[in-house]
Design a protein around this motif. Structure first.
Motif, PDB file in Angstrom:
ATOM      1  N   MET A 238      39.740 -43.897   6.939  1.00 28.47           N
ATOM      2  CA  MET A 238      40.329 -42.806   6.174  1.00 28.47           C
ATOM      3  C   MET A 238      40.783 -43.249   4.790  1.00 28.47           C
ATOM      4  O   MET A 238      40.814 -42.473   3.854  1.00 28.47           O
ATOM      5  CB  MET A 238      41.527 -42.227   6.931  1.00 28.47           C
ATOM      6  N   ASN A 239      41.202 -44.522   4.654  1.00 25.57           N
ATOM      7  CA  ASN A 239      41.698 -44.989   3.368  1.00 25.57           C
ATOM      8  C   ASN A 239      40.532 -45.269   2.426  1.00 25.57           C
ATOM      9  O   ASN A 239      40.073 -46.395   2.288  1.00 25.57           O
ATOM     10  CB  ASN A 239      42.535 -46.259   3.561  1.00 25.57           C
ATOM     11  N   GLN A 240      40.057 -44.231   1.797  1.00 24.42           N
ATOM     12  CA  GLN A 240      38.917 -44.363   0.904  1.00 24.42           C
ATOM     13  C   GLN A 240      38.923 -43.236  -0.113  1.00 24.42           C
ATOM     14  O   GLN A 240      39.730 -42.310  -0.039  1.00 24.42           O
ATOM     15  CB  GLN A 240      37.618 -44.341   1.705  1.00 24.42           C
ATOM     16  N   ILE A 241      38.025 -43.338  -1.068  1.00 24.55           N
ATOM     17  CA  ILE A 241      37.913 -42.324  -2.108  1.00 24.55           C
ATOM     18  C   ILE A 241      36.894 -41.270  -1.664  1.00 24.55           C
ATOM     19  O   ILE A 241      35.793 -41.599  -1.218  1.00 24.55           O
ATOM     20  CB  ILE A 241      37.461 -42.961  -3.434  1.00 24.55           C
ATOM     21  N   TYR A 242      37.272 -40.005  -1.794  1.00 25.36           N
ATOM     22  CA  TYR A 242      36.363 -38.901  -1.493  1.00 25.36           C
ATOM     23  C   TYR A 242      36.008 -38.214  -2.804  1.00 25.36           C
ATOM     24  O   TYR A 242      36.887 -37.820  -3.570  1.00 25.36           O
ATOM     25  CB  TYR A 242      37.021 -37.908  -0.531  1.00 25.36           C
ATOM     26  N   ARG A 243      34.715 -38.082  -3.054  1.00 26.78           N
ATOM     27  CA  ARG A 243      34.266 -37.426  -4.283  1.00 26.78           C
ATOM     28  C   ARG A 243      33.826 -35.994  -3.948  1.00 26.78           C
ATOM     29  O   ARG A 243      32.881 -35.796  -3.197  1.00 26.78           O
ATOM     30  CB  ARG A 243      33.131 -38.216  -4.921  1.00 26.78           C
ATOM     31  N   LEU A 244      34.546 -35.038  -4.483  1.00 22.19           N
ATOM     32  CA  LEU A 244      34.309 -33.635  -4.179  1.00 22.19           C
ATOM     33  C   LEU A 244      33.968 -32.879  -5.456  1.00 22.19           C
ATOM     34  O   LEU A 244      34.453 -33.209  -6.545  1.00 22.19           O
ATOM     35  CB  LEU A 244      35.545 -33.010  -3.515  1.00 22.19           C
ATOM     36  N   ARG A 245      33.134 -31.877  -5.309  1.00 18.67           N
ATOM     37  CA  ARG A 245      32.815 -31.039  -6.465  1.00 18.67           C
ATOM     38  C   ARG A 245      33.829 -29.904  -6.564  1.00 18.67           C
ATOM     39  O   ARG A 245      34.155 -29.261  -5.574  1.00 18.67           O
ATOM     40  CB  ARG A 245      31.393 -30.480  -6.352  1.00 18.67           C
ATOM     41  N   GLN A 246      34.327 -29.684  -7.773  1.00 18.56           N
ATOM     42  CA  GLN A 246      35.348 -28.674  -7.996  1.00 18.56           C
ATOM     43  C   GLN A 246      34.926 -27.761  -9.133  1.00 18.56           C
ATOM     44  O   GLN A 246      34.452 -28.223 -10.180  1.00 18.56           O
ATOM     45  CB  GLN A 246      36.673 -29.360  -8.340  1.00 18.56           C
ATOM     46  N   ALA A 247      35.073 -26.455  -8.910  1.00 19.80           N
ATOM     47  CA  ALA A 247      34.691 -25.494  -9.954  1.00 19.80           C
ATOM     48  C   ALA A 247      35.647 -25.599 -11.129  1.00 19.80           C
ATOM     49  O   ALA A 247      36.853 -25.809 -10.952  1.00 19.80           O
ATOM     50  CB  ALA A 247      34.714 -24.084  -9.375  1.00 19.80           C
ATOM     51  N   ASN A 248      35.106 -25.460 -12.343  1.00 22.90           N
ATOM     52  CA  ASN A 248      35.945 -25.489 -13.534  1.00 22.90           C
ATOM     53  C   ASN A 248      35.936 -24.119 -14.207  1.00 22.90           C
ATOM     54  O   ASN A 248      35.101 -23.261 -13.886  1.00 22.90           O
ATOM     55  CB  ASN A 248      35.500 -26.588 -14.504  1.00 22.90           C
ATOM     56  N   PRO A 249      36.860 -23.856 -15.149  1.00 18.14           N
ATOM     57  CA  PRO A 249      36.967 -22.533 -15.781  1.00 18.14           C
ATOM     58  C   PRO A 249      35.703 -22.082 -16.497  1.00 18.14           C
ATOM     59  O   PRO A 249      35.478 -20.883 -16.675  1.00 18.14           O
ATOM     60  CB  PRO A 249      38.126 -22.710 -16.772  1.00 18.14           C
ATOM     61  N   GLU A 250      34.864 -23.031 -16.924  1.00 20.66           N
ATOM     62  CA  GLU A 250      33.642 -22.667 -17.655  1.00 20.66           C
ATOM     63  C   GLU A 250      32.535 -22.176 -16.741  1.00 20.66           C
ATOM     64  O   GLU A 250      31.477 -21.753 -17.200  1.00 20.66           O
ATOM     65  CB  GLU A 250      33.143 -23.881 -18.451  1.00 20.66           C
ATOM     66  N   GLY A 251      32.777 -22.244 -15.438  1.00 23.00           N
ATOM     67  CA  GLY A 251      31.774 -21.754 -14.508  1.00 23.00           C
ATOM     68  C   GLY A 251      30.960 -22.854 -13.863  1.00 23.00           C
ATOM     69  O   GLY A 251      30.220 -22.610 -12.909  1.00 23.00           O
ATOM     70  N   GLY A 252      31.056 -24.064 -14.357  1.00 24.74           N
ATOM     71  CA  GLY A 252      30.316 -25.172 -13.779  1.00 24.74           C
ATOM     72  C   GLY A 252      31.134 -25.890 -12.730  1.00 24.74           C
ATOM     73  O   GLY A 252      32.160 -25.388 -12.254  1.00 24.74           O
ATOM     74  N   THR A 253      30.685 -27.060 -12.367  1.00 19.96           N
ATOM     75  CA  THR A 253      31.422 -27.875 -11.406  1.00 19.96           C
ATOM     76  C   THR A 253      31.616 -29.282 -11.959  1.00 19.96           C
ATOM     77  O   THR A 253      30.850 -29.726 -12.825  1.00 19.96           O
ATOM     78  CB  THR A 253      30.673 -27.960 -10.057  1.00 19.96           C
ATOM     79  N   ALA A 254      32.628 -29.936 -11.468  1.00 17.87           N
ATOM     80  CA  ALA A 254      32.910 -31.307 -11.880  1.00 17.87           C
ATOM     81  C   ALA A 254      33.193 -32.141 -10.648  1.00 17.87           C
ATOM     82  O   ALA A 254      33.693 -31.643  -9.634  1.00 17.87           O
ATOM     83  CB  ALA A 254      34.112 -31.334 -12.822  1.00 17.87           C
TER      84      ALA A 254
END
Length: 227
Positions: free
Chosen positions: A1-17
């Protein structure tokens, strides 16, 4: 569990980061055999073990030990005694004289003791930590402030003691109370000189907003020290 999780998150411009999230886990384990213990008690034991895992620095696993239960029972009994001690006025201030380099008294430091009905005179090291954790330090500190200011007012009426100062330790939690300056003024309405000593960096954020409040408090010699 002690690890980095990389998730996609929507941004205000309509894309994802791509956003990085960090996760850790504290696990409490309670062992049982057969049906000698009910599920509620088993969950309590696991919860106590998890609390110990968090206390150990988190991101670890801890097994339940019967001594944990004994420790928690002792803590709960002490906290109940603390509450009762406040209600029954079992606390007392003693005064340790402070002298200058010539041996002349210049003031005193207020030292708190608990006159416990069964344990006798209890040193603050045995109960201040729990008072801090339980929040009782605020009520206890308010009582200390009232007693100390009453002592100062009594000294001020005696010419030989009128110039003496009194040092009082104040908890950071008490200092951060919004009405702390008002508490101080109510405790010693005839006026006090307030000096800040041994102020750690972790409480300066609480001290600065109070300076203007203290400036409005009529100015006899209370030195506020912080623990």
């Amino acid at each position: 569990m002690n690890q980095i999780y990389r998730l996609r998150q929507a941004n205000p411009e309509g894309g994802t980061a791509l956003v990085e999230h960090y996760s850790s886990v504290s696990i409490g384990v309670a062992l049982f055999r057969g049906a000698d213990i009910d599920s509620e008690e088993l969950l309590k034991q696991a919860d106590m073990a998890m609390y110990q895992a968090k206390q150990a620095g988190r991101n670890t696993l801890c097994l339940f030990d019967p001594q944990m239960q004994a420790g928690l029972n002792k803590r709960a009994a002490l906290e109940a005694d603390l509450r009762n001690g406040l209600e029954q006025n079992q606390f007392k201030l003693f005064y340790q004289v402070q002298v200058d380099r010539h041996g002349r008294p210049v003031g005193a430091e207020a030292v708190l003791r608990w006159e416990h009905p069964r344990r006798g005179l209890v040193e603050p090291g045995e109960f201040i930590g729990l008072a801090e954790e339980s929040g009782l330090i605020v009520a206890l500190g308010r009582w200390v402030l009232l007693e100390a200011c009453a002592t100062l007012a009594n000294w001020a009426r005696q010419p030989a003691m009128a110039e003496l100062s009194l040092a009082v330790n104040i908890s950071a939690k008490q200092l951060r109370q919004q009405d702390f300056a008002a508490q101080l003024q109510a405790a010693c309405p005839d006026g006090i000189d307030v000096y800040f000593e041994n102020v750690g960096g972790h409480v300066w954020d609480a001290v600065f907003p109070l300076l203007n409040e203290f400036a409005r408090v009529p100015v006899c010699g209370l030195i506020a020290q912080y623990n």
